[in-house]
Design a protein around this motif. Structure first.
Motif, PDB file in Angstrom:
ATOM      1  N   SER A   1      61.984  77.202  20.593  1.00 20.69           N
ATOM      2  CA  SER A   1      62.510  77.450  19.242  1.00 20.69           C
ATOM      3  C   SER A   1      62.926  78.901  19.061  1.00 20.69           C
ATOM      4  N   VAL A   2      62.233  79.802  19.752  1.00 17.34           N
ATOM      5  CA  VAL A   2      62.598  81.225  19.698  1.00 17.34           C
ATOM      6  C   VAL A   2      63.951  81.442  20.368  1.00 17.34           C
ATOM      7  N   MET A   3      64.118  80.880  21.555  1.00 17.66           N
ATOM      8  CA  MET A   3      65.394  81.049  22.260  1.00 17.66           C
ATOM      9  C   MET A   3      66.544  80.392  21.496  1.00 17.66           C
ATOM     10  N   LYS A   4      66.275  79.256  20.867  1.00 17.68           N
ATOM     11  CA  LYS A   4      67.311  78.600  20.067  1.00 17.68           C
ATOM     12  C   LYS A   4      67.712  79.481  18.882  1.00 17.68           C
ATOM     13  N   ALA A   5      66.710  80.067  18.221  1.00 16.22           N
ATOM     14  CA  ALA A   5      66.995  80.934  17.078  1.00 16.22           C
ATOM     15  C   ALA A   5      67.824  82.146  17.492  1.00 16.22           C
ATOM     16  N   VAL A   6      67.481  82.734  18.635  1.00 16.88           N
ATOM     17  CA  VAL A   6      68.225  83.902  19.126  1.00 16.88           C
ATOM     18  C   VAL A   6      69.656  83.513  19.486  1.00 16.88           C
ATOM     19  N   ASN A   7      69.820  82.394  20.186  1.00 19.93           N
ATOM     20  CA  ASN A   7      71.167  81.946  20.568  1.00 19.93           C
ATOM     21  C   ASN A   7      72.001  81.546  19.355  1.00 19.93           C
ATOM     22  N   ASP A   8      71.355  80.903  18.373  1.00 24.52           N
ATOM     23  CA  ASP A   8      72.077  80.525  17.156  1.00 24.52           C
ATOM     24  C   ASP A   8      72.507  81.746  16.354  1.00 24.52           C
ATOM     25  N   PHE A   9      71.695  82.789  16.393  1.00 25.32           N
ATOM     26  CA  PHE A   9      72.010  83.997  15.629  1.00 25.32           C
ATOM     27  C   PHE A   9      73.038  84.876  16.331  1.00 25.32           C
ATOM     28  N   ALA A  10      73.105  84.798  17.661  1.00 28.41           N
ATOM     29  CA  ALA A  10      73.940  85.720  18.444  1.00 28.41           C
ATOM     30  C   ALA A  10      75.374  85.848  17.921  1.00 28.41           C
TER      31      ALA A  10
ATOM     32  N   TYR B   1      75.392  88.288  15.042  1.00 28.95           N
ATOM     33  CA  TYR B   1      74.730  89.576  15.259  1.00 28.95           C
ATOM     34  C   TYR B   1      75.595  90.728  14.780  1.00 28.95           C
ATOM     35  N   SER B   2      74.969  91.648  14.045  1.00 31.46           N
ATOM     36  CA  SER B   2      75.678  92.846  13.580  1.00 31.46           C
ATOM     37  C   SER B   2      74.659  93.912  13.211  1.00 31.46           C
ATOM     38  N   SER B   3      75.131  95.154  13.082  1.00 33.70           N
ATOM     39  CA  SER B   3      74.255  96.239  12.652  1.00 33.70           C
ATOM     40  C   SER B   3      73.853  96.027  11.191  1.00 33.70           C
ATOM     41  N   ILE B   4      72.626  96.424  10.883  1.00 38.11           N
ATOM     42  CA  ILE B   4      72.088  96.094   9.563  1.00 38.11           C
ATOM     43  C   ILE B   4      72.050  97.290   8.613  1.00 38.11           C
ATOM     44  N   HIS B   5      71.913  96.975   7.337  1.00 36.03           N
ATOM     45  CA  HIS B   5      71.598  97.875   6.231  1.00 36.03           C
ATOM     46  C   HIS B   5      72.751  98.743   5.731  1.00 36.03           C
ATOM     47  N   ARG B   6      73.696  99.110   6.557  1.00 35.51           N
ATOM     48  CA  ARG B   6      74.758  99.961   6.045  1.00 35.51           C
ATOM     49  C   ARG B   6      76.150  99.362   6.206  1.00 35.51           C
ATOM     50  N   GLY B   7      76.217  98.201   6.829  1.00 37.25           N
ATOM     51  CA  GLY B   7      77.510  97.543   6.962  1.00 37.25           C
ATOM     52  C   GLY B   7      77.855  96.764   5.700  1.00 37.25           C
TER      53      GLY B   7
ATOM     54  N   SER C   1      71.160  91.814   7.876  1.00 29.19           N
ATOM     55  CA  SER C   1      70.231  92.579   7.040  1.00 29.19           C
ATOM     56  C   SER C   1      69.272  91.657   6.299  1.00 29.19           C
ATOM     57  N   GLU C   2      69.812  90.560   5.776  1.00 29.66           N
ATOM     58  CA  GLU C   2      68.972  89.607   5.041  1.00 29.66           C
ATOM     59  C   GLU C   2      67.901  89.004   5.945  1.00 29.66           C
ATOM     60  N   ILE C   3      68.296  88.628   7.152  1.00 33.68           N
ATOM     61  CA  ILE C   3      67.344  88.033   8.091  1.00 33.68           C
ATOM     62  C   ILE C   3      66.278  89.052   8.493  1.00 33.68           C
ATOM     63  N   TYR C   4      66.710  90.265   8.770  1.00 35.81           N
ATOM     64  CA  TYR C   4      65.795  91.326   9.181  1.00 35.81           C
ATOM     65  C   TYR C   4      64.744  91.581   8.108  1.00 35.81           C
TER      66      TYR C   4
ATOM     67  N   ASN D   1      65.976  96.630  16.114  1.00 35.83           N
ATOM     68  CA  ASN D   1      66.053  95.553  17.096  1.00 35.83           C
ATOM     69  C   ASN D   1      66.114  94.212  16.355  1.00 35.83           C
ATOM     70  N   ILE D   2      67.278  93.867  15.819  1.00 31.35           N
ATOM     71  CA  ILE D   2      67.420  92.657  15.028  1.00 31.35           C
ATOM     72  C   ILE D   2      67.177  91.405  15.870  1.00 31.35           C
ATOM     73  N   MET D   3      67.603  91.402  17.149  1.00 32.70           N
ATOM     74  CA  MET D   3      67.359  90.246  18.001  1.00 32.70           C
ATOM     75  C   MET D   3      65.857  89.997  18.183  1.00 32.70           C
ATOM     76  N   GLY D   4      65.112  91.065  18.376  1.00 31.30           N
ATOM     77  CA  GLY D   4      63.672  90.933  18.519  1.00 31.30           C
ATOM     78  C   GLY D   4      63.017  90.429  17.248  1.00 31.30           C
ATOM     79  N   VAL D   5      63.532  90.865  16.112  1.00 36.23           N
ATOM     80  CA  VAL D   5      62.993  90.432  14.825  1.00 36.23           C
ATOM     81  C   VAL D   5      63.297  88.952  14.587  1.00 36.23           C
ATOM     82  N   VAL D   6      64.499  88.519  14.954  1.00 34.82           N
ATOM     83  CA  VAL D   6      64.842  87.094  14.862  1.00 34.82           C
ATOM     84  C   VAL D   6      63.879  86.273  15.720  1.00 34.82           C
TER      85      VAL D   6
END
Length: 453
Positions: free
Chosen positions: A45-54, A57-63, A72-75, A286-291
């Motif tokens: 389920s972790v790998m699925k979540a990471v692949n689904d999010f990929a 994926y984008s930089s957070i908080h200031r974009g 940003s919301e997910i993080y 590290n948004i991928m790690g947080v996901v």
């Protein structure tokens, strides 16, 4: 506690359990991974979540783009997942994302060094190096002693708190040992620390993946002030860890690391730091790690931490019962029952170095274990009854093979059939030591006749 052959099979939840590995005879077998205390494999389920999010994926908080806002919301939403998982008091505490437990403890040590002067940090002789060395560089320290079974002594903790008469600022201990699997009564230690005016930090690296935890409200005497743990030990790779601590501690002063993401305003001569927790998360997060961490905690909630704990302890009891019947097996810590522990067992075989045993298990049956001191040398030295002369000889001869143990550590996907394979091979090793020593030769030096390894 009772064990049952009808234990749920959770192998399908974990990546890599169907991979075959080579043995010394050239044949292939499915790996048996009993090295979960070091790191756990990822959940599917972790790998699925990471692949689904990929794709998002984008930089957070200031974009300002859609992907950046979504990231940003997910993080930030994962902070709530973490807080709920440990019943954190959100008015009192904050969740800071770091790389791992080691970085989290270093961050607390560096932060407290800004505000604590001439105080004492009280750790213990049971700790992983990561809950010892970061404190040594910044503070005067003392250590809680062990009882006759190798567990933390609540009585000695109180004696030292009395001895320093209000100078102990923090008691920092493991929630569960990575060597013996002993589970600390963290709330009893919390009450004691608070009674004498100290805060408490729990190294939850081994506790969080295997046992439910409740930090308690901040007004409670048994509240946990600081809690740290790593994603890679709870089935979430990609290098994320968690630091939970009081907001007020991190609110004032400069961050422990500075740079992008830590500020509100910067001029050539001044800096206005950002709010907590953002000021303590320097650089691109590290948004991928947080996901991955979010997905793991969600899965663990679904399975139920009490269920996971009971299942792993049933397996541990089953294993202890079988190990105790094998001649020449030395078990360290509690060898008879599963009270106040997690699924870790450490042992040695008389007459065989721990590294030889680990190598045989791997080459003969594809069983992965850990051998050595597990980054907890002072604790292992005490459990092995090493003398000062033993230790001094090691210092004089650093190339000597290290004393240590073999460690079995269970995850939620291990089962009884795997233990049976382990036990069968251990019985063969004990009965045929000369054969295996010849097949897997070693030049290990025995440090002292008094050393139990």
């Amino acid at each position: 506690m009772h064990y049952y052959s009808s234990q749920p099979n959770y192998k399908y939840l974990v990546v890599g359990t169907d991979v075959s590995i080579p043995l010394s005879n050239g044949k292939y077998t499915k790996e048996i991974n009993f090295d979960n205390a070091a790191t756990t494999p990822p959940l599917t389920s972790v790998m699925k979540a990471v692949n689904d999010f990929a794709p998002w994926y984008s930089s957070i908080h200031r974009g300002t783009g859609y992907k950046s806002n979504l990231s940003s919301e997910i993080y930030d939403a994962t902070r709530k997942t973490v807080a709920d998982f440990v019943n954190m008091d959100r008015d009192y505490s904050t969740v800071i994302f770091v790389k791992n437990t080691t970085e989290a403890i270093n961050k607390v040590s560096n932060k407290l060094s800004q505000v604590i002067h001439n105080g004492i940090i009280l750790s213990s002789f049971m700790e992983h190096h990561s809950n010892d060395l970061p404190w040594r560089k910044n503070f005067n320290m003392d250590y809680i002693n062990l009882d006759h079974k190798g567990n933390l002594s609540l009585e000695d903790c109180e004696q030292k708190l009395k001895k320093y008469n209000g100078k102990v600022r923090l008691v920092t201990i493991s929630g569960a040992s990575n060597v013996t699997g002993y589970k600390t009564d963290i709330h009893a230690f919390a009450k004691l620390a608070h009674r004498y005016g100290a805060k408490i930090l729990i190294d939850g690296a081994q506790l969080i993946p295997h046992s439910p935890i409740d930090m308690k409200p901040s007004y409670s005497n048994d509240h946990i002030d600081y809690l740290v743990f790593s994603g890679h030990k709870i089935y979430a790779p990609f290098g994320t860890g968690v630091l939970i601590g009081p907001k007020n501690v991190f609110k004032y002063g400069s961050p422990t690391q500075v740079g992008g993401g830590t500020v509100k305003i910067v001029t050539p001569k001044s800096v206005m730091w950002d709010d907590v927790p953002y000021k303590e998360e320097a650089g691109t997060p590290n948004i991928m790690g947080v996901v991955a961490l979010n997905a793991s905690l969600m899965e663990m909630n679904k399975l139920g931490m009490h269920n996971i704990e009971n299942m792993e302890l049933n397996l541990t009891e089953y294993t202890l019962n079988k190990l105790n019947r094998i001649k020449d097996i030395i078990i360290y810590g509690n060898e008879n029952d599963c009270d106040n522990r997690i699924g870790i067992i450490t042992f040695n075989i008389k007459g065989l170095h721990h590294s030889v045993v680990a190598n045989i298990l791997s080459k003969e049956a594809g069983i992965s274990v850990r051998s050595g001191c597990f980054c907890a040398q002072p604790y292992v030295q005490k459990l092995l009854y090493l003398t000062k002369n033993d230790i001094n000889e090691l210092k004089r001869n650093p190339r000597y093979p290290r004393p240590g143990m073999v460690r079995i550590s269970f995850g939620l996907y291990n089962d009884y059939s795997e233990v049976d394979i382990l036990i069968e091979l251990l019985e063969k090793i004990v009965k045929n030591k000369s054969y295996y020593l010849k097949k897997y030769p070693s030049k290990h030096h025995k440090i002292s006749s008094s050393a139990r390894y």
